[in-house]
Design a protein around this motif. Sequence first.
Motif, PDB file in Angstrom:
ATOM      1  N   VAL A   1     -45.469 -24.028  23.733  1.00 47.66           N
ATOM      2  CA  VAL A   1     -45.791 -22.821  23.252  1.00 47.66           C
ATOM      3  C   VAL A   1     -45.022 -21.687  23.908  1.00 47.66           C
ATOM      4  O   VAL A   1     -44.653 -20.771  23.270  1.00 47.66           O
TER       5      VAL A   1
ATOM      6  N   ASP B   1     -62.982  -5.078  31.634  1.00 45.32           N
ATOM      7  CA  ASP B   1     -62.201  -4.301  32.170  1.00 45.32           C
ATOM      8  C   ASP B   1     -62.774  -2.918  32.766  1.00 45.32           C
ATOM      9  O   ASP B   1     -63.539  -2.368  31.977  1.00 45.32           O
TER      10      ASP B   1
ATOM     11  N   ARG C   1     -45.577 -18.803  21.251  1.00 42.92           N
ATOM     12  CA  ARG C   1     -45.322 -19.047  19.727  1.00 42.92           C
ATOM     13  C   ARG C   1     -46.839 -19.374  19.058  1.00 42.92           C
ATOM     14  O   ARG C   1     -47.702 -20.073  19.833  1.00 42.92           O
ATOM     15  N   VAL C   2     -47.280 -18.760  18.231  1.00 45.13           N
ATOM     16  CA  VAL C   2     -48.461 -18.707  17.551  1.00 45.13           C
ATOM     17  C   VAL C   2     -48.264 -18.786  15.978  1.00 45.13           C
ATOM     18  O   VAL C   2     -47.309 -18.807  15.671  1.00 45.13           O
ATOM     19  N   TYR C   3     -49.523 -18.783  15.369  1.00 46.72           N
ATOM     20  CA  TYR C   3     -49.373 -18.684  13.628  1.00 46.72           C
ATOM     21  C   TYR C   3     -49.004 -17.335  13.531  1.00 46.72           C
ATOM     22  O   TYR C   3     -49.527 -16.439  13.951  1.00 46.72           O
TER      23      TYR C   3
ATOM     24  N   PRO D   1     -58.526   5.586  25.943  1.00 47.86           N
ATOM     25  CA  PRO D   1     -59.016   5.148  24.644  1.00 47.86           C
ATOM     26  C   PRO D   1     -58.501   4.054  24.015  1.00 47.86           C
ATOM     27  O   PRO D   1     -57.500   3.682  24.640  1.00 47.86           O
ATOM     28  N   GLY D   2     -59.193   3.441  22.932  1.00 47.30           N
ATOM     29  CA  GLY D   2     -58.451   2.505  22.338  1.00 47.30           C
ATOM     30  C   GLY D   2     -58.404   1.147  23.061  1.00 47.30           C
ATOM     31  O   GLY D   2     -59.108   0.988  24.254  1.00 47.30           O
ATOM     32  N   ARG D   3     -57.478   0.262  22.482  1.00 45.63           N
ATOM     33  CA  ARG D   3     -57.418  -0.953  23.410  1.00 45.63           C
ATOM     34  C   ARG D   3     -56.160  -1.732  23.524  1.00 45.63           C
ATOM     35  O   ARG D   3     -55.265  -0.882  22.861  1.00 45.63           O
TER      36      ARG D   3
ATOM     37  N   TYR E   1     -51.771 -23.877   9.324  1.00 43.13           N
ATOM     38  CA  TYR E   1     -51.098 -23.821  10.269  1.00 43.13           C
ATOM     39  C   TYR E   1     -51.587 -24.769  11.527  1.00 43.13           C
ATOM     40  O   TYR E   1     -50.709 -25.593  12.028  1.00 43.13           O
TER      41      TYR E   1
ATOM     42  N   GLU F   1     -55.074  -4.609  33.707  1.00 39.59           N
ATOM     43  CA  GLU F   1     -56.343  -5.281  33.109  1.00 39.59           C
ATOM     44  C   GLU F   1     -56.138  -6.759  32.448  1.00 39.59           C
ATOM     45  O   GLU F   1     -54.985  -7.056  32.373  1.00 39.59           O
ATOM     46  N   ALA F   2     -57.351  -7.210  31.947  1.00 34.40           N
ATOM     47  CA  ALA F   2     -57.174  -8.671  31.361  1.00 34.40           C
ATOM     48  C   ALA F   2     -56.127  -8.257  30.247  1.00 34.40           C
ATOM     49  O   ALA F   2     -56.515  -7.560  29.440  1.00 34.40           O
TER      50      ALA F   2
ATOM     51  N   ARG G   1     -52.227   4.912  22.769  1.00 35.45           N
ATOM     52  CA  ARG G   1     -53.401   5.078  23.739  1.00 35.45           C
ATOM     53  C   ARG G   1     -53.327   6.406  24.386  1.00 35.45           C
ATOM     54  O   ARG G   1     -54.088   6.782  25.256  1.00 35.45           O
TER      55      ARG G   1
ATOM     56  N   LEU H   1     -56.617   4.664  34.271  1.00 40.68           N
ATOM     57  CA  LEU H   1     -57.391   3.581  34.920  1.00 40.68           C
ATOM     58  C   LEU H   1     -57.998   4.239  36.554  1.00 40.68           C
ATOM     59  O   LEU H   1     -59.115   3.580  36.626  1.00 40.68           O
TER      60      LEU H   1
END
Lengths: 306, 326, 335
Positions: free
Chosen positions: B64, C184, B17-19, B277-279, A33, B44-45, B295, B260
């Motif tokens: 993109v 974060d 737009r990405v692969y 929890p989680g991301r 790609y 958050e980031a 989450r 948070l």
Amino acid sequence: MTAVQHSKSRPEAVLGLNMKRQRFAENMGKYWYAFSRNKLSVVGLAIVLTIVILAILAPVVTPYPEHAGAFVDYDNASKPPSRSHIFGTDVFGRDIFTRIVFSFRGALLIALVVLSIAVPVGVLLGLIAGYFKGTLLDTVIMRTTDVFLAVPPLILALAIASMLKPNMMNSMIAVTLMWWPWYTRIVYGMAASCRNEYFVIAAELTGASKLHILFREILPNCLSPVFTKIALDVGWVILISASLSFVGLGEQPPTPALGQMVSDGAKYMPDLWWMTIFPALAIVVIILGFNLAGDGLRDMLETGVK
Amino acid sequence: MPEEILLDIKGLNVWYRVYGGYLKVVHNLSLQVYRGERVGLVGEAGCGKTTTMKAILRILPESVAHIPRGEIIFRGRDVLKMNRAELQKLRSRGIAMIFQDPTSALNPVFTVGEQLEDVIRFALPPEERQKKRIHDIAVQALKEVYLPDQERILQSYPVQLSGGMRQRICISMAITTPRELLIADEPGTSLDVTIQDQILRLLRELVEKHGTSIILITHSLGVARQMTDRIYVMYAGSIVEAAPSATLFKEPLHPYTVGLLASVPKISGGGIAEGIPGRIPNYLNPPNGCRFQPRCSLSDDRCLSQSPPILDVGGGHYVACFRYER
Amino acid sequence: MAVILECRDLTKYFRVGRNKQGPVYLRAVDGVSFEVQEGETLGLVGESGSGKSTLAYTIVGMYRPTGGHILFRGQDIGMEADRRSMALKKEIQIVFQDPGSSLNPRRTIGQILGLPLVLHRGLRGAAQEEAAIELLRKVELPPEYLLKSPSSIGGGEKQMVAIARALASEPSMVVLDEPTSALDVSVQAKIINKLIALQREMNLTYLFITHDLSVIRNVATRIAIMYLGRLCELAQAAEFFEQPEHPYTRMLISSVPVISDEEERLKPKKVESRGEIPSPVNIPSGCSFHPRCPERASVCSKVNPEMVLVRPGHYVRCHQFTSCWSDTKKVGEIG
């Protein structure tokens, strides 16, 4: 521990192999790609593949394989391009198309030999100088590199090639000697900045050997621009070796070489223009192909696979 | 409370737009800024707050980025439909921007004076662009951000100044010419806590003095609490909760906000709770329903399939969660 | 409790150039003395340019000290990593701030964890893989991660891998250099709690370096504050926040953005931050903090104060607590 115990205690090993395959396929897709985002790269890649295939299959795909050597047919000499000789014939009656395709072999061989010697040597020296930046070793390696870089490459190659016997082997030696310093420069910069990365410091602090740090930690991070440069350089090595053979310092007749064909034909310009124009065009196409493909490779390696 | 809406973002979506497809980063985001109001955009980031800010100024990478739906109405005009000249005007006189990293926001090869004076020149009508006048405004601008020795600073290059001074210069660029909206993207984050405190106090003072509206984009709830009247909490490209600042910290409603707030370490001690929890979800294939559902410990079947509506719980407090439906 | 690490009058200068008077030095660490007790977490707080990272890097052996001593279990370790024994390298490990650059992007996590395992525990092949999986389990990552590259996982997970790498050699002391400042808050909470749990589980001693006061409040046993290469104040964590004595400490605490009224009440209200940390090449005379100090007196610009014990376990380096304070007059608010 026996093999049976291994597979018992590590069901992950099986899982791992599948994961590796899956990730490989996924990465290939992403690489393609990134590469194919620029259509010109795809054109370049097509040119490169065509040239390589033609060179390998030269005796099969050319109409007159016997014309590649010392062959004389004065009846058909100096004919312009026609249906039977699409690029025309030279003053000895040899098919120019056949000779161009055969000369791809020599050109690619030179590139292969030159780069497979110059690249490892250049990379190794750059790696060492970069890691030991600021020491005597760095000074010695990099000042030597500077000396080689200071001399214009073609002049250096001409000087070396003319001191030695003019043949393909010696022209390869000449080109190799002028090529390694570029790789040293590239890798030097990368290695010197890599040396201060925290992952290198972490490896040093935990007691890893210099060899481990050089080849396992730093080297893999320096290779992307090297690969790009190799792809771009194939074309340039071919051009330089064509220049050498143009002035008679490369492959000797009757074996065909692109530079030598151009210079032979130049004597008969403009009447027998096809003798010069087609080999010259072939040089242009080779270099264009490798450059476009090299640009694609750069897009691919620098945007990276995340 | 001023009632005139200055900036009104309606149902904004931004994709990259990405692969393999599109990263659906910003998802149906709506946000209002009233004239003279200080608004915080907290998240958050990777939650899309910087993408949102770039969309407002139309500085997204055009090759993109793609905006399938949404409107960004600034003073009654849709930014997304503006032509080049209108955009130029928007950026030089309408909206100003302060970036997180003052080092890369200033060009290292020009002096502070050249850069500051350029900003002033473009904001002035052509007939008022006299050298002397521009210079005087520049000196005044540096005085306003409490930088001493203005003539010397105007002749300095950015590298000769400290991070705090550079950020003050960026603020002076943003505030010196009359703007109606200031977008500050993490203005103190790359600075030390004492310098951040100084910069935030300065920003607050100037915004009050000029009556400028501000969108403060930050990951720090503490900074938002100290600086803003109203806070939008953003998660995975959508607003999950909006409330007046005091209300938000007293009664957070959305499970994400609650988590948070719990995760923020307190100087009163007592350990740090693991609120969430989680991301953050993968933007290539984000969850169909509520984007926070994977989450969330309180989710049910409906959260899986439907996006929660934004509910008005009174007192200017809005929350995007089914739990608060009557 | 035993002292595990002790710094005695530690200095680290970097030569940055020369002028007419001779070489110019950047005094990154300028006479620092403290002890770390076995099993505790000593928090080292400072702004950028305070020398806290240089101090940490000197302790782990990235630099050779210019002067003073670093004692680890009584043995002088003031030397570069090259000269330290493997047994010592095994004992002291470091986790860097930015997990993005502390993990080699071209190596898999299995290879990254494998290096300390083979160097310090001699594990290869299957045994190494098992140990690496065990390390991943300790930081709550699944075994599949062995084959992943650091670039394919999130920032918090990367830092977990960096922690696992530091623990691979089974050290007794870990230096944590701003381990969560690039992350974060929700991820930070997880990392901090994991670090606290691992400390208990493996009986680790931490030297925790950060600029974030609210984080350090929640992890440290004791807190030391650093300004321009010197310690200003050292106290038990709770006391440090409840009764800060040094004006710089008060300035720092009052600058922290907080999220509740309860915290707001803890903040010393009066001190507004002003000025910036000067360059460590030109350290102000006397007490290096005096140009920014709201409570400075004439003596402050002349004499460098000594560290004094004001309460049990609470040290302050400020003239207000030395005998010369009563002899002098306050200059008052200037500038």
